[in-house]
Motif scaffolding. Structure first.
Motif, PDB file in Angstrom:
ATOM      1  N   THR A 125       0.834  -1.070  -0.048  1.00  0.00           N
ATOM      2  CA  THR A 125      -0.163   0.007  -0.134  1.00  0.00           C
ATOM      3  C   THR A 125       0.871   1.262  -0.174  1.00  0.00           C
ATOM      4  OG1 THR A 125      -1.791  -1.046   1.280  1.00  0.00           O
ATOM      5  CG2 THR A 125      -1.627   1.224   1.340  1.00  0.00           C
ATOM      6  N   THR A 126       1.862   1.202   0.823  1.00  0.00           N
ATOM      7  CA  THR A 126       2.733   2.277   0.974  1.00  0.00           C
ATOM      8  C   THR A 126       3.562   2.585  -0.312  1.00  0.00           C
ATOM      9  OG1 THR A 126       3.173   1.870   3.423  1.00  0.00           O
ATOM     10  CG2 THR A 126       4.671   3.325   2.080  1.00  0.00           C
ATOM     11  N   GLY A 127       3.999   1.578  -0.846  1.00  0.00           N
ATOM     12  CA  GLY A 127       4.803   1.522  -2.164  1.00  0.00           C
ATOM     13  C   GLY A 127       3.869   2.118  -3.465  1.00  0.00           C
ATOM     14  N   ALA A 128       2.714   1.700  -3.300  1.00  0.00           N
ATOM     15  CA  ALA A 128       1.914   1.998  -4.365  1.00  0.00           C
ATOM     16  C   ALA A 128       1.370   3.529  -4.193  1.00  0.00           C
ATOM     17  CB  ALA A 128       0.623   1.100  -4.121  1.00  0.00           C
ATOM     18  N   GLU A 129       1.321   4.148  -3.366  1.00  0.00           N
ATOM     19  CA  GLU A 129       1.271   5.373  -3.022  1.00  0.00           C
ATOM     20  C   GLU A 129       2.490   6.196  -3.373  1.00  0.00           C
ATOM     21  OE1 GLU A 129       0.303   5.869   1.115  1.00  0.00           O
ATOM     22  OE2 GLU A 129      -2.037   5.037   0.937  1.00  0.00           O
ATOM     23  N   THR A 130       3.449   5.633  -3.032  1.00  0.00           N
ATOM     24  CA  THR A 130       4.680   6.447  -3.276  1.00  0.00           C
ATOM     25  C   THR A 130       4.890   6.524  -4.937  1.00  0.00           C
ATOM     26  OG1 THR A 130       5.646   5.570  -1.491  1.00  0.00           O
ATOM     27  CG2 THR A 130       7.345   6.576  -2.935  1.00  0.00           C
ATOM     28  N   ALA A 131       4.605   5.251  -5.606  1.00  0.00           N
ATOM     29  CA  ALA A 131       4.683   5.152  -7.186  1.00  0.00           C
ATOM     30  C   ALA A 131       3.703   6.182  -7.727  1.00  0.00           C
ATOM     31  CB  ALA A 131       4.467   3.970  -7.402  1.00  0.00           C
ATOM     32  N   ASP A 132       2.503   6.534  -7.036  1.00  0.00           N
ATOM     33  CA  ASP A 132       1.618   7.313  -7.606  1.00  0.00           C
ATOM     34  C   ASP A 132       2.044   8.614  -7.501  1.00  0.00           C
ATOM     35  OD1 ASP A 132      -0.035   5.303  -8.346  1.00  0.00           O
ATOM     36  OD2 ASP A 132      -1.636   5.464  -6.503  1.00  0.00           O
ATOM     37  N   LEU A 133       2.699   9.008  -6.485  1.00  0.00           N
ATOM     38  CA  LEU A 133       3.392  10.277  -6.390  1.00  0.00           C
ATOM     39  C   LEU A 133       4.507  10.537  -7.475  1.00  0.00           C
ATOM     40  CD1 LEU A 133       3.913  12.991  -4.779  1.00  0.00           C
ATOM     41  CD2 LEU A 133       5.593  11.614  -3.525  1.00  0.00           C
ATOM     42  N   LEU A 134       5.307   9.672  -7.652  1.00  0.00           N
ATOM     43  CA  LEU A 134       6.211   9.766  -8.755  1.00  0.00           C
ATOM     44  C   LEU A 134       5.550  10.104  -9.881  1.00  0.00           C
ATOM     45  CD1 LEU A 134       9.171   9.759  -8.304  1.00  0.00           C
ATOM     46  CD2 LEU A 134       9.080   7.418  -9.008  1.00  0.00           C
ATOM     47  N   LYS A 135       4.612   9.521 -10.417  1.00  0.00           N
ATOM     48  CA  LYS A 135       3.950   9.653 -11.435  1.00  0.00           C
ATOM     49  C   LYS A 135       3.261  10.972 -11.560  1.00  0.00           C
ATOM     50  CE  LYS A 135      -0.133   7.809 -14.262  1.00  0.00           C
ATOM     51  NZ  LYS A 135      -0.813   8.946 -14.229  1.00  0.00           N
ATOM     52  N   ASP A 136       2.627  11.427 -10.409  1.00  0.00           N
ATOM     53  CA  ASP A 136       2.114  12.694 -10.310  1.00  0.00           C
ATOM     54  C   ASP A 136       3.330  13.731 -10.609  1.00  0.00           C
ATOM     55  OD1 ASP A 136       0.263  14.791  -9.903  1.00  0.00           O
ATOM     56  OD2 ASP A 136       0.846  15.020  -7.968  1.00  0.00           O
ATOM     57  N   LEU A 137       4.521  13.611 -10.127  1.00  0.00           N
ATOM     58  CA  LEU A 137       5.462  14.608 -10.253  1.00  0.00           C
ATOM     59  C   LEU A 137       5.894  14.706 -11.654  1.00  0.00           C
ATOM     60  CD1 LEU A 137       7.661  13.877  -6.756  1.00  0.00           C
ATOM     61  CD2 LEU A 137       6.033  15.786  -7.605  1.00  0.00           C
ATOM     62  N   THR A 138       6.102  13.629 -11.983  1.00  0.00           N
ATOM     63  CA  THR A 138       6.396  13.552 -13.635  1.00  0.00           C
ATOM     64  C   THR A 138       5.602  14.243 -14.761  1.00  0.00           C
ATOM     65  OG1 THR A 138       5.487  11.410 -14.277  1.00  0.00           O
ATOM     66  CG2 THR A 138       7.715  11.309 -13.398  1.00  0.00           C
ATOM     67  N   GLU A 139       4.147  14.467 -14.241  1.00  0.00           N
ATOM     68  CA  GLU A 139       3.276  15.075 -14.954  1.00  0.00           C
ATOM     69  C   GLU A 139       3.332  16.474 -14.522  1.00  0.00           C
ATOM     70  OE1 GLU A 139      -0.149  12.951 -14.371  1.00  0.00           O
ATOM     71  OE2 GLU A 139       0.404  11.081 -15.809  1.00  0.00           O
ATOM     72  N   ARG A 140       3.500  16.875 -13.499  1.00  0.00           N
ATOM     73  CA  ARG A 140       3.450  18.295 -13.086  1.00  0.00           C
ATOM     74  C   ARG A 140       4.758  18.887 -13.014  1.00  0.00           C
ATOM     75  NH1 ARG A 140       0.611  18.577  -7.447  1.00  0.00           N
ATOM     76  NH2 ARG A 140       0.653  20.672  -7.864  1.00  0.00           N
ATOM     77  N   ILE A 141       6.016  18.421 -13.169  1.00  0.00           N
ATOM     78  CA  ILE A 141       7.428  19.153 -13.110  1.00  0.00           C
ATOM     79  C   ILE A 141       7.708  18.867 -14.711  1.00  0.00           C
ATOM     80  CG2 ILE A 141       9.675  19.213 -12.545  1.00  0.00           C
ATOM     81  CD1 ILE A 141       8.831  17.962  -9.714  1.00  0.00           C
ATOM     82  N   ALA A 142       7.996  20.146 -15.070  1.00  0.00           N
ATOM     83  CA  ALA A 142       8.514  20.156 -16.665  1.00  0.00           C
ATOM     84  C   ALA A 142       9.902  19.644 -16.777  1.00  0.00           C
ATOM     85  CB  ALA A 142       8.465  21.589 -17.155  1.00  0.00           C
ATOM     86  N   ALA A 143      10.181  18.438 -16.464  1.00  0.00           N
ATOM     87  CA  ALA A 143      11.472  17.911 -16.600  1.00  0.00           C
ATOM     88  C   ALA A 143      11.505  16.272 -16.871  1.00  0.00           C
ATOM     89  CB  ALA A 143      12.201  17.934 -15.147  1.00  0.00           C
ATOM     90  N   THR A 144      12.771  16.015 -17.571  1.00  0.00           N
ATOM     91  CA  THR A 144      12.839  14.493 -17.889  1.00  0.00           C
ATOM     92  C   THR A 144      13.314  13.796 -16.603  1.00  0.00           C
ATOM     93  OG1 THR A 144      13.344  15.133 -20.079  1.00  0.00           O
ATOM     94  CG2 THR A 144      14.131  12.852 -19.417  1.00  0.00           C
ATOM     95  N   PHE A 145      12.606  12.733 -16.243  1.00  0.00           N
ATOM     96  CA  PHE A 145      13.019  11.760 -15.172  1.00  0.00           C
ATOM     97  C   PHE A 145      14.143  10.845 -15.555  1.00  0.00           C
ATOM     98  CE2 PHE A 145       9.923  14.460 -13.318  1.00  0.00           C
ATOM     99  CZ  PHE A 145       9.985  14.547 -11.920  1.00  0.00           C
ATOM    100  N   VAL A 146      14.922  10.686 -14.683  1.00  0.00           N
ATOM    101  CA  VAL A 146      15.859   9.487 -15.027  1.00  0.00           C
ATOM    102  C   VAL A 146      15.899   8.667 -13.847  1.00  0.00           C
ATOM    103  CG1 VAL A 146      18.215   8.906 -15.780  1.00  0.00           C
ATOM    104  CG2 VAL A 146      17.282  10.894 -16.722  1.00  0.00           C
ATOM    105  N   TYR A 147      15.942   7.439 -13.622  1.00  0.00           N
ATOM    106  CA  TYR A 147      15.741   6.460 -12.548  1.00  0.00           C
ATOM    107  C   TYR A 147      17.083   5.476 -12.797  1.00  0.00           C
ATOM    108  CZ  TYR A 147      11.006   7.758 -13.138  1.00  0.00           C
ATOM    109  OH  TYR A 147       9.781   8.682 -13.273  1.00  0.00           O
ATOM    110  N   ALA A 148      17.705   5.205 -11.581  1.00  0.00           N
ATOM    111  CA  ALA A 148      18.810   4.240 -11.521  1.00  0.00           C
ATOM    112  C   ALA A 148      18.330   3.266 -10.291  1.00  0.00           C
ATOM    113  CB  ALA A 148      20.191   4.841 -11.234  1.00  0.00           C
TER     114      ALA A 148
END
Length: 275
Positions: A125-148
């Protein structure tokens, strides 16, 4: 990365295309991530010199480390901490997220680097909410996201609906050990030469480390993390004992990370017995 940033520059309605850097531990993922960030920052500074006066210096690149057991609120707080955005215990996740999006926009962030992404588990549940936040940030911040992250394709990160969304938006780059040979090239020797060029030891002879390429590949299994640790450790020892140079003998005296030492012990050729 340059191409992905251009692709996403004028994309406003959905998340911009991103990149995932994955591979085993000590394969150089974080090193690659920071190198990309540095290159982007310097390129931006050359194109957009800061004018004199009290104007705020733009911040084109942000680097965020996913904390262990990350919740949506603690991850949002990590985004805030990078730019020094004040966060109090009374603030809600929504308030922190709003402050992050506003400040990142004002600071001109164009590239967001997120390390240790394998720590997220969307199955909980916690991980799902965190992943949703990350998706929200990628749509609201005008930047390219790179993960490692470490071997993300074998983690829950790519499973389920949320995993499919991430997999559908990000290209995958596999980081692995440097091969000793690749056709007519010797990638590991080229890497060693670059590491040696960065040394500042008075008595070190240039070309010493590339000549030890076979030995160094055996010691480190071709992993950039183990290689840089070995050379840096030997360089510090050389400064402390006054020799100011690195030799095969001084490298032998360095104990590396357990992963590299285990590999070295496993493949070390047995000495012939005396008769």
């Amino acid at each position: 990365m340059r191409t992905l940033m251009i692709l996403g520059r004028h994309q406003h309605t959905t998340a911009r295309p991103g990149l995932i850097v994955t591979g085993p531990a000590t394969a150089g993922k974080t090193t690659a991530l920071l190198h990309v960030g540095r290159t982007c920052h310097l390129a931006h500074a050359r194109r957009n010199p800061t004018p004199p006066g009290p104007a705020h210096t733009p911040v084109p690149v942000a680097y965020v480390l996913v904390p262990p057991g990350a919740t949506a609120k603690t991850l949002a707080a990590e985004f805030a901490r990078y730019l020094g955005i004040p966060v109090t215990a009374r603030m809600t996740q929504a308030q922190i997220t709003e402050a992050v999006c506003h400040t990142y926009h004002r600071a001109g962030v164009r590239l967001v680097l997120i390390d240790e992404i394998h720590r997220l588990n969307p199955r909980t549940t916690t991980g799902a909410e965190t992943a949703d936040l990350l998706k929200d940030l990628t749509e609201r911040i005008a930047a390219t996201f790179v993960y490692a992250g470490i071997d993300v394709t074998t983690t829950p990160l790519f499973t389920g609906v949320r995993g499919a969304q991430l997999a559908g938006r990000a290209s995958l780059v596999e980081c692995g050990a440097f091969p000793a040979r690749l056709g007519t090239r010797e990638p590991f020797k080229e890497l060693i030469a670059g590491v040696e060029d960065a040394l500042d030891l008075r008595a070190h002879r240039p070309g010493t480390l590339p000549r030890l390429a076979s030995y160094l590949h055996q010691r480190t299994a071709g992993r950039i993390g183990s290689l840089t640790r070995l050379v840096r450790h030997a360089a510090i020892n050389a400064i402390l004992d006054g020799t100011e140079r690195i030799t095969r003998t001084s490298l032998d005296q360095v104990r590396l990370d357990h992963l590299a030492e285990t590999h070295h012990t496993t493949i070390r050729p047995a000495r012939p017995r005396r008769r």
